[in-house]
Design an enzyme around this catalytic site. Structure first.
Site, PDB file in Angstrom:
ATOM      1  CG  ASP A 147      -7.561  -2.320   2.421  1.00 47.78           C
ATOM      2  OD1 ASP A 147      -6.364  -2.306   2.060  1.00 47.78           O
ATOM      3  OD2 ASP A 147      -8.278  -1.301   2.452  1.00 47.78           O
TER       4      ASP A 147
ATOM      5  CG  ASN B 210      -2.191  -0.758   0.984  1.00 44.92           C
ATOM      6  OD1 ASN B 210      -2.389  -1.290  -0.104  1.00 44.92           O
ATOM      7  ND2 ASN B 210      -3.042  -0.860   1.984  1.00 44.92           N
TER       8      ASN B 210
END
Ligand code: ADP
Length: 313
Positions: free
Chosen positions: A257, A165
């Site tokens: 996620d 990320n």
């Protein structure tokens, strides 16, 4: 014995601007999304962050607890507030994000009185998960404290998972991010890496930066394409697992996620890496079929990971 997972990071207040200028309030954060989906999949997970003593911090805590996320490890910093961002949507539907987060409580998770207690508590978890966004919160000293804590986790037999990320605006310069990600990947037992993040960070060397850890740790390399594939590299395994086509992609928020949550839940339930990737795709495929990061409970696919008798109530 119950396997305990800690997700480390920041949840911010989210304000979405509507065409008339009014703001709709919500909250969000990458590692919080992962914690939420882990909890929904029956994993005993705590969210580890810092909040203030304001009403919105209280509201967040209550919402997390209602989702079954453990909140005992949330530090409360008097007089501080959560970070905040506004999502602005222009006439053509393009969204832009604007942040107020420099003084957010979450940035001081590893600083000040109480940090030692957080580190000691973290070192007792079976699995600790953090992302590149988590790393960007802490600065050099905080990242060093996190790295030392991860070594303590491993010394006690626990594992560390890192999800790349990468958000360039969270970093003062690319070199700092490159170094921090390199250190985090070298310290992890499980790496979720997106080819796009690696490309932004390291250019043509991106894949090599993560693949050098093949054999030492488990790697889930998320590629592009539609539907996308992931390449899973474990000890003596190197397989590519494509996602099934999804009827209509409504909103890809929290795709990665939720994928990470289902992958970890499957691995904790003893499923082999390739099967865990297919399970990750199933949850992510459901998440992108709905607006927002958190899908209705009724829309959760049954991934059949945990017998009901073992679920956290
Ligand atoms: P992120 O950028 O949030 O990391 P990715 O684009 O890597 O998200 O996607 C994460 C996962 O979401 C993929 O591995 C896949 O399971 C699912 N996914 C994303 N886009 C699609 C799509 N077009 N069709 C099917 N699944 C998808």
């Amino acid at each position: 014995m119950t396997t305990r997972v800690a997700c480390i990071g920041e949840c911010m207040m989210e304000l979405s601007e509507r065409p008339d200028g009014s703001l709709l309030r919500s909250y969000g954060g990458d590692t919080l999304n992962t914690a939420l989906y882990l909890a929904r999949l029956g994993v005993a997970v705590d969210y580890v962050t810092a909040l203030g003593d304001d009403p919105w911090s209280e509201e967040m805590l209550a919402a997390w607890a209602a989702e079954g996320i453990g909140t005992d490890r949330v530090r409360r910093l008097p007089g501080r507030m959560p970070g905040l961002y506004i999502i602005r949507t222009d006439g053509s539907g393009e969204r832009s994000f604007h942040y107020w987060r420099d003084s957010a409580a979450a940035r001081d998770l590893f600083a000040g009185p109480g940090a030692a207690e957080t580190r000691e508590a973290l070192s007792g978890y079976d699995l600790v998960y953090a992302s590149g966004i988590s790393l960007s919160l802490y600065g050099e000293a905080g990242r060093a404290a996190l790295a030392e804590t991860c070594r303590a986790v491993q010394a006690r037999g626990g594992r560390v998972a890192f999800d790349t990320n990468y958000r360039p605006r969270g970093w003062p310069d690319t070199a700092k991010a490159q170094g921090a990600f390199r250190d985090a990947m070298a310290a992890a037992d499980l790496i979720f890496a997106s080819a796009e993040d690696l490309d932004w960070l390291y250019g043509a060397e991106g894949e090599a930066e993560v693949l050098r850890h093949h054999g030492r740790c488990e790697i889930v390399l998320k590629g592009g394409g539609s539907p996308p594939s992931v390449r899973v590299l474990a000890r003596d395994e190197d397989v590519t697992v494509p996602a099934a086509p999804v009827g209509s992609v409504v909103d890809t928020t929290a795709a990665g996620d939720s994928f990470a949550a289902a992958y970890m839940a499957a691995r904790l339930a003893g499923r082999p890496p390739a099967e865990a990737a297919a399970i990750g795709h199933r949850l992510a495929g459901a998440v992108i079929g709905h607006r927002g990061a958190v899908i209705p409970r009724a829309a959760m696919p049954d991934l059949a990971l945990t017998p009901d008798s073992e679920r956290r109530s």
